[in-house]
Design an enzyme around this catalytic site. Structure first.
Site, PDB file in Angstrom:
ATOM      1  N   ARG A  17     -23.890   5.892  -4.207  1.00 53.80           N
ATOM      2  CA  ARG A  17     -23.433   6.988  -3.358  1.00 53.80           C
ATOM      3  C   ARG A  17     -22.253   6.488  -2.530  1.00 53.80           C
ATOM      4  NH1 ARG A  17     -24.269   5.037   1.057  1.00 53.80           N
ATOM      5  NH2 ARG A  17     -23.245   6.790   2.071  1.00 53.80           N
ATOM      6  N   ASP A  55     -15.975  12.992   4.500  1.00 55.53           N
ATOM      7  CA  ASP A  55     -15.919  13.475   3.121  1.00 55.53           C
ATOM      8  C   ASP A  55     -14.533  14.043   2.819  1.00 55.53           C
ATOM      9  OD1 ASP A  55     -18.522  12.766   2.696  1.00 55.53           O
ATOM     10  OD2 ASP A  55     -19.332  14.736   3.180  1.00 55.53           O
ATOM     11  N   GLN A 106     -29.305   8.439   5.765  1.00 53.80           N
ATOM     12  CA  GLN A 106     -28.325   7.411   5.381  1.00 53.80           C
ATOM     13  C   GLN A 106     -28.141   6.366   6.467  1.00 53.80           C
ATOM     14  OE1 GLN A 106     -27.882  10.744   4.946  1.00 53.80           O
ATOM     15  NE2 GLN A 106     -26.468  11.180   3.263  1.00 53.80           N
ATOM     16  N   LYS A 108     -20.854  14.466   7.139  1.00 58.00           N
ATOM     17  CA  LYS A 108     -22.239  14.896   6.995  1.00 58.00           C
ATOM     18  C   LYS A 108     -22.690  15.779   8.157  1.00 58.00           C
ATOM     19  CE  LYS A 108     -23.191  12.815   3.176  1.00 58.00           C
ATOM     20  NZ  LYS A 108     -21.762  12.666   2.853  1.00 58.00           N
TER      21      LYS A 108
END
Length: 271
Positions: free
Chosen positions: A55, A247, A206, A258
């Site tokens: 990821r 992102d 995460q 996120k």
């Protein structure tokens, strides 16, 4: 800037020892178990990307490029004709490119290799070799970019800094020392005392599972905090700096990250 012995982090995506596959650290098992996967087919790589075994957009891009290069080498052993070889490479590229639509690095890396394949003259084995070299170049470029982010971000991480993070933007998300977390590693390498408060980052944790794990591997003091604690910690003066991944970064400086990042940003602005 190569990391010092203080920040020797695991390389989470690379070629397998025999060079015929992609070796990734299975992040689904962290922090309880450290296990590695060897992706030797396109299906293996697609599954690893879709299920979050690998990821982080940079790491996903590197893994996709390497997987396509391996697929091209396999195709070159079967197809002597250039047209059949190119068709096989195209067939391999489609599921890889679609494995994670939100990871822009993946589509970018796959498209980069396909353009190179079309532009490289010669028989299929020569094209396959060129794709392997390009996939390795993409990995090395990512490592260099991570180091550059660390160098440029070092100015923001003072000795004794208490850093709040959200999500995971460290070595586990890249082929190098990380993106947003790279300045922390650069500060450690420079001999500065740094501690980290890692937001848990719901719903996939995460921060709690990954950021905390990788920082602990190299001895950086880290404390996991619930996402709802960030504003209170800032109000109490326990946070000096907030570092988050992205992102997407827009031309005007807006950042998309996120869920939960917006609340962190508002709290940081207020305090």
């Amino acid at each position: 800037m190569a990391p010092s012995p203080l920040v020797q982090l695991p390389t989470v995506v690379d070629w397998t020892a025999d060079g015929r596959g992609v070796r990734v650290l299975d992040q689904r098992a962290l922090p309880g178990d450290t296990r590695w996967l060897e992706c030797r087919t396109v299906a293996d790589a697609v599954d690893a990307i879709r299920t979050l075994a690998v990821r982080g957009a940079p790491a996903i891009g590197v893994a996709g490029a390497m997987a396509l290069a391996c697929a091209a080498e396999a195709a070159a052993q079967v197809h002597a004709e250039r047209a059949a070889f190119e068709a096989a490479v195209a067939d391999a590229a489609v599921p890889l490119r679609a494995a994670r639509p939100t990871a822009v690095n993946l589509a970018w890396a796959i498209d980069r290799l396909r353009r190179l394949a079309a532009a490289t003259p010669g028989a299929p084995p020569a094209v396959a070799r060129a794709l392997r070299e390009e996939a390795t170049r993409i990995r090395d470029e990512d490592r260099a970019m991570c180091d550059a982010i660390g160098r440029h971000g070092l100015a923001f991480v003072a000795d004794g800094a208490r850093v709040l993070t959200h999500c995971n933007a460290g070595a586990l998300a890249t082929a190098g020392i990380g993106t947003a977390l790279a300045p922390v590693y650069a500060a450690v390498a420079a001999g500065r005392a740094v501690s980290v408060l890692a937001d848990e980052t719901r719903p996939l944790w995460q921060g709690a599972r990954l950021t905390a794990w990788e920082l602990a591997q190299v001895g950086v003091p880290v404390t996991v905090c619930t996402d709802g604690m960030a504003a209170s910690l800032m109000r109490r003066g326990r946070v000096d700096l907030v570092l988050v991944g992205a992102d997407r970064i827009c031309a005007n400086g807006d950042v998309v990250n996120k869920i939960g990042t917006y609340a962190v940003a508002l709290a940081a602005h207020a305090h």
